[in-house]
Design a protein around this motif. Structure first.
Motif, PDB file in Angstrom:
ATOM      1  N   LEU A 178       0.892  -1.382   0.023  1.00  0.00           N
ATOM      2  CA  LEU A 178      -0.104  -0.032   0.012  1.00  0.00           C
ATOM      3  C   LEU A 178       0.862   1.280  -0.263  1.00  0.00           C
ATOM      4  N   GLU A 179       1.874   1.135   0.818  1.00  0.00           N
ATOM      5  CA  GLU A 179       2.969   2.554   0.754  1.00  0.00           C
ATOM      6  C   GLU A 179       3.452   2.542  -0.730  1.00  0.00           C
ATOM      7  N   LYS A 180       3.784   1.624  -1.176  1.00  0.00           N
ATOM      8  CA  LYS A 180       4.573   1.706  -2.657  1.00  0.00           C
ATOM      9  C   LYS A 180       3.501   2.155  -3.670  1.00  0.00           C
ATOM     10  N   LEU A 181       2.135   1.562  -3.340  1.00  0.00           N
ATOM     11  CA  LEU A 181       1.220   2.334  -4.449  1.00  0.00           C
ATOM     12  C   LEU A 181       1.005   3.877  -4.208  1.00  0.00           C
ATOM     13  N   ALA A 182       0.871   4.030  -2.775  1.00  0.00           N
ATOM     14  CA  ALA A 182       0.612   5.418  -2.531  1.00  0.00           C
ATOM     15  C   ALA A 182       1.583   6.317  -3.184  1.00  0.00           C
ATOM     16  N   GLY A 183       2.925   6.057  -3.084  1.00  0.00           N
ATOM     17  CA  GLY A 183       4.073   6.754  -3.618  1.00  0.00           C
ATOM     18  C   GLY A 183       4.039   6.713  -5.191  1.00  0.00           C
ATOM     19  N   LEU A 184       3.631   5.690  -5.742  1.00  0.00           N
ATOM     20  CA  LEU A 184       3.501   6.006  -7.267  1.00  0.00           C
ATOM     21  C   LEU A 184       2.186   6.791  -7.588  1.00  0.00           C
ATOM     22  N   HIS A 226       3.264  10.643   2.212  1.00  0.00           N
ATOM     23  CA  HIS A 226       2.550  10.918   0.807  1.00  0.00           C
ATOM     24  C   HIS A 226       1.104  11.471   1.001  1.00  0.00           C
ATOM     25  N   ALA A 227       0.533  11.362   2.022  1.00  0.00           N
ATOM     26  CA  ALA A 227      -1.076  11.917   2.130  1.00  0.00           C
ATOM     27  C   ALA A 227      -1.227  13.358   2.365  1.00  0.00           C
ATOM     28  N   ALA A 228      -1.883  14.033   1.334  1.00  0.00           N
ATOM     29  CA  ALA A 228      -2.570  15.130   1.562  1.00  0.00           C
ATOM     30  C   ALA A 228      -3.333  15.520   2.858  1.00  0.00           C
ATOM     31  N   HIS A 229      -4.300  14.474   3.030  1.00  0.00           N
ATOM     32  CA  HIS A 229      -5.070  14.540   4.111  1.00  0.00           C
ATOM     33  C   HIS A 229      -5.255  13.272   4.832  1.00  0.00           C
ATOM     34  N   CYS A 230      -5.446  13.327   6.155  1.00  0.00           N
ATOM     35  CA  CYS A 230      -5.117  11.982   7.052  1.00  0.00           C
ATOM     36  C   CYS A 230      -5.953  11.956   8.308  1.00  0.00           C
ATOM     37  N   PHE A 231      -6.639  10.903   8.583  1.00  0.00           N
ATOM     38  CA  PHE A 231      -7.414  10.838   9.602  1.00  0.00           C
ATOM     39  C   PHE A 231      -6.863   9.636  10.328  1.00  0.00           C
ATOM     40  N   ARG A 232      -6.560   9.941  11.703  1.00  0.00           N
ATOM     41  CA  ARG A 232      -5.992   8.989  12.777  1.00  0.00           C
ATOM     42  C   ARG A 232      -7.307   8.527  13.573  1.00  0.00           C
ATOM     43  N   VAL A 233      -7.277   7.369  13.764  1.00  0.00           N
ATOM     44  CA  VAL A 233      -8.550   7.006  14.566  1.00  0.00           C
ATOM     45  C   VAL A 233      -7.865   5.878  15.634  1.00  0.00           C
ATOM     46  N   MET A 234      -8.678   6.018  16.581  1.00  0.00           N
ATOM     47  CA  MET A 234      -8.325   4.953  17.848  1.00  0.00           C
ATOM     48  C   MET A 234      -8.827   3.405  17.442  1.00  0.00           C
ATOM     49  N   VAL A 235      -7.884   2.557  17.811  1.00  0.00           N
ATOM     50  CA  VAL A 235      -8.309   1.134  17.421  1.00  0.00           C
ATOM     51  C   VAL A 235      -8.000   0.207  18.638  1.00  0.00           C
ATOM     52  N   GLU A 236      -7.716   0.379  19.774  1.00  0.00           N
ATOM     53  CA  GLU A 236      -7.302  -0.409  20.829  1.00  0.00           C
ATOM     54  C   GLU A 236      -8.645  -1.081  21.572  1.00  0.00           C
TER      55      GLU A 236
END
Length: 283
Positions: A195-201, A223-233
């Motif tokens: 996924l990281e490779k795809l995002a860079g491309l 790479h992200a122009a916009h990012c949402f961080r969510v809690m997952v624990e």
């Protein structure tokens, strides 16, 4: 979290401190686990610069900063069996359903507390642009989140595409990712290199990235122009994406609101098409 501190303090840092911060962020903090001498060599700064940065971030010195980095990296890389062992060792008397509800509710509330509403509105506006092509993809666990978002978006607007889970067919999709395209990626620990490779491309092609990730932050953030961080624990060997789905549904509602006339026509056309084709009707 150290990653957040580095970003929050960015404007207060000197040029050499910013260079050091960039090295730490670009390597997901892993560079900070080496000795102070090796880190100084990697970032091409002096060891006193590392100590000054640690203190600007609120630590007494590099050892305390390194301890914080070690804990953060360990939490980010925690594997399912390790999470399960921790849950088993925890003292509790409540039923798993009660504990799970409590954890999931806290995840949603803490995610909302940290949510930048202006950023939410910018993403909603981006996803509402009729000429913009939207491509969605998730990882092994978050693929269902991507599919859920896709199912809703493609009903209320055109040019929405769900990428196949096989990386071998991604090059075809990349052909259509230019400045008029947005790639929506879901990536939580354990982060997926593909996924990281795809995002860079995709960024190299001119597309922008909207990332949904966990509190530690996927490497795709760079790479992200916009990012949402969510809690997952949650008390499970797996992470929970309930807070992520909360944001997805809120975005769907806002995108539909911004495209109210065109989405209403599209939904009406879909209903007519279902009726005409007699889908889901008994013969």
């Amino acid at each position: 979290m150290v990653r957040d501190l580095l970003r929050d303090k960015h404007d207060e840092l000197t040029a050499s401190e910013r260079r050091l911060a960039a090295v730490l962020l670009n390597d997901s903090l892993v560079a900070g686990l080496q000795s102070i001498t090796r880190l100084a060599e990697s970032a091409e700064v002096s060891t006193p610069t590392i100590v000054r940065l640690a203190r600007k971030l609120g630590f007494e010195g590099f050892p305390d900063l390194q301890d914080a980095i070690r804990e953060e990296v360990a939490a980010r890389m925690k594997q399912p069996l390790a999470k399960l062992d921790a849950a088993r060792r925890a003292e509790h008397g409540d039923h798993i359903v009660s504990r799970f509800i409590e954890a999931a509710s806290e995840n949603i509330n803490r995610t909302l507390d940290r949510l930048d509403l202006a950023e939410f509105d910018r993403v909603a506006e981006l996803l509402s642009e009729p000429e913009r092509r939207l491509h969605l993809l998730g990882g092994r666990i978050t693929r269902s989140n991507a599919h859920y978002f896709y199912n809703h978006l493609q009903i209320i607007r055109p040019q929405v595409f769900l990428l196949d889970s096989s990386p071998s067919v991604w090059p075809q999709a990349l052909l259509d990712m230019d400045a008029r395209a947005t790639l929506i990626v879901f990536d939580i620990r354990r982060y997926e290199k593909e996924l990281e490779k795809l995002a860079g491309l995709a960024v190299n092609q001119g597309a922008n990235i909207v990332l949904f990730t966990d509190t530690w932050g996927s490497p795709i953030e760079k790479h992200a122009a916009h990012c949402f961080r969510v809690m997952v624990e949650v008390p499970s060997s797996w992470d929970s994406t309930l807070a992520m789905n909360f944001l997805i549904e809120a975005l769907v509602a806002e995108v539909q609101n911004r495209r109210s006339d065109s989405s209403a026509e599209r939904i009406a056309a879909l209903e007519n098409m279902i009726g005409e084709s007699r889908i889901f009707r008994s013969l």
